[in-house]
Design a protein around this motif. Structure first.
Motif, short mmCIF file in Angstrom:
data_model
loop_
_atom_site.label_atom_id
_atom_site.label_comp_id
_atom_site.label_asym_id
_atom_site.label_seq_id
_atom_site.Cartn_x
_atom_site.Cartn_y
_atom_site.Cartn_z
N THR A 80 0.80 -1.37 -0.02
CA THR A 80 0.00 0.14 -0.14
C THR A 80 0.98 1.24 -0.02
O THR A 80 0.28 2.34 -0.26
N GLY A 81 2.05 1.13 0.12
CA GLY A 81 2.95 2.22 0.16
C GLY A 81 2.96 3.28 1.58
O GLY A 81 3.09 4.22 1.45
N VAL A 82 2.19 2.64 2.68
CA VAL A 82 2.04 3.29 3.68
C VAL A 82 3.38 3.13 4.35
O VAL A 82 3.48 2.30 5.18
N PHE A 83 4.10 4.26 4.77
CA PHE A 83 5.26 4.31 5.66
C PHE A 83 5.30 5.69 6.20
O PHE A 83 4.99 6.65 5.86
N PHE A 84 5.73 5.49 7.58
CA PHE A 84 5.75 6.77 8.31
C PHE A 84 7.27 6.98 8.44
O PHE A 84 8.04 6.88 9.46
N THR A 85 7.84 7.87 7.47
CA THR A 85 9.31 8.17 7.40
C THR A 85 9.47 9.79 7.07
O THR A 85 8.29 10.30 6.94
N ALA A 86 10.49 10.09 7.19
CA ALA A 86 10.94 11.29 6.75
C ALA A 86 10.22 11.95 5.24
O ALA A 86 10.05 12.98 5.44
N ASP A 87 10.14 11.07 4.52
CA ASP A 87 9.61 11.22 3.23
C ASP A 87 8.13 11.74 3.34
O ASP A 87 7.68 12.32 2.48
N ALA A 88 7.45 11.59 4.53
CA ALA A 88 6.14 11.97 4.32
C ALA A 88 5.76 13.15 4.90
O ALA A 88 4.83 14.01 4.90
N ARG A 89 6.86 13.88 5.31
CA ARG A 89 7.10 15.46 5.48
C ARG A 89 6.61 16.31 4.34
O ARG A 89 7.12 16.06 3.13
N PRO A 90 5.46 17.06 4.54
CA PRO A 90 5.05 17.90 3.37
C PRO A 90 6.36 18.64 2.90
O PRO A 90 7.15 19.31 3.61
N PHE A 91 6.21 18.84 1.57
CA PHE A 91 7.44 19.45 1.02
C PHE A 91 7.57 20.95 1.36
O PHE A 91 8.65 21.28 1.62
N TYR A 92 6.54 21.70 1.77
CA TYR A 92 6.55 23.10 2.14
C TYR A 92 6.45 23.25 3.80
O TYR A 92 6.55 24.47 4.30
N LYS A 93 6.67 22.17 4.50
CA LYS A 93 6.44 22.15 5.78
C LYS A 93 7.77 23.06 6.49
O LYS A 93 8.96 22.97 6.21
N GLY A 94 7.43 24.36 7.15
CA GLY A 94 8.48 24.98 7.73
C GLY A 94 9.24 25.92 6.62
O GLY A 94 10.22 26.72 7.02
#
Length: 368
Positions: free
Chosen positions: A19-33
């Protein structure tokens, strides 16, 4: 028991991979911060800046990561200075976003002032506000108080322009040529943006001008029309694929240029020739794509996806719609993503060579 737990863990692992569900740093939104600069291509106070700032004030909450947004204006060369900056100087990291009134004719004519092809920029979205045309009432003896007064009496007035190759100047000149004749007005071009032209109207340096509805609502209506300085004459029509020419729903009581042409020449009259063909082409294009949102050519795809998502969402945002309506007294018409890309590519890669040749000669005769 150990075997059973191991089997369950293995099954969950397979499920997560599939399913491609992973809770990694890659899930951080591109524009976060992050902080984004929305870059306008005309000076502050004009129509482009007015509309762009409304979008900038409401779009951040729809961008995954909710970045901070700052709007800056960079005028010059009929909007081309900022366009070149986005393509050549802005870092392609997704943090600079162009909010431009584009000038496709500059590309068609290979204007040396434009050093990038629009299809090379990454298209995010576009808005298409209607454009109105207005003139100082004292531009003719006895005053101009109606479209009829305009085409009967207006002679020797000056049209304020931006650049001989700008869509603004070309549409203005073509529509005047067809309605009253090129001998009856002069074009004064080279203004850095609409704000200086608004001032020139007030000072009577020029008497005729065109602007989109944000500029009309913010400047022309309150400081010129209501005090009685100018008469708003008509709007450019929206051509349809089935041969109709429509008023904007945002200006239902203002006649179109074509309707005024028929007032002068008869209800069944239709303009013809290359000037009309070119004006219709430019109106067709601008009625779909006028205010353009671009990223630099090599900006990350994650930035493009996030911004397209946001522009799709903001058009359903009640706070944004209320702010837009309050400032502009209109509803925004927005195109996002692939649809706009297709229009850009189809339009700029398939221009009639005869029209290009005509435009080259026509531009040379501009800016009298």
């Amino acid at each position: 028991m150990f075997t059973k737990v191991t089997s369950v863990f293995a099954a969950l692992t397979v499920l997560l991979f599939s399913t491609g569900v992973f809770f990694t740093a890659d899930a951080r939104p591109f524009y976060k911060g992050k902080r984004i600069i929305f870059l306008g291509n005309y000076p502050a106070g004009g129509a482009n800046s007015t509309e762009g700032r409304i979008f900038a004030a409401h779009i951040a909450k729809h961008i995954p990561g909710k970045p901070r947004i700052i709007f800056r204006d960079m005028g010059g060369a009929g909007g081309l200075v900022a366009t070149n900056y986005l393509a050549e100087a802005a870092r392609p990291n997704g943090m600079t976003v162009g909010f431009f009134t584009w000038n496709p004719v500059a590309q068609v004519l290979k204007d040396p002032g434009l050093r990038v092809d629009y299809p090379d920029l990454q298209f995010v979205a576009a808005a298409a506000p209607p454009v109105i045309c207005y003139i100082r009432k004292d531009a003719a003896p006895g005053g101009i108080n109606s479209p009829q007064d305009f085409f009967k009496k207006a002679r020797g007035f000056k049209f304020g322009g931006l650049r001989t190759t700008s869509t603004h100047d070309l549409k203005g000149r073509l529509s005047l040529d067809l309605l009253i004749g090129p001998e009856n007005y002069k074009t004064v071009t080279g203004y850095r943006g609409f704000t200086p032209i608004f001032a020139a109207i007030h000072q009577n340096e020029v008497q005729y001008h065109t602007t989109s509805i944000p500029g009309y609502r913010r400047v022309v209506e309150p400081t010129m029309e209501k005090p009685g300085l100018v008469k708003v004459l008509y709007q450019y029509e929206t051509p349809t694929v089935d041969g109709r020419y429509l008023r904007s729903p945002n200006l239902p009581n203002l006649p179109t240029w074509l309707e005024v042409y028929k007032m002068k020449n008869g209800k069944n009259a239709m303009p013809s020739g290359m000037k009309w063909k070119t004006l219709k082409f430019l109106n067709t294009l601008n009625s779909q794509l006028f205010r353009m949102v671009f990223l630099p050519p090599k900006a990350p795809k994650a930035a493009l996806k996030a911004l397209r998502t946001a522009f799709s969402a903001v058009t359903k945002d009640k706070e944004f719609l209320a702010a837009y309506k309050k400032a502009i007294k209109a509803k925004p018409a927005v195109i996002v993503g692939k649809k706009g890309e297709a229009i850009i590519n189809a339009t700029l890669r398939n221009v009639d060579p005869k029209m290009v040749s005509f435009l080259r000669q026509y531009v040379k005769s501009g800016g009298k």
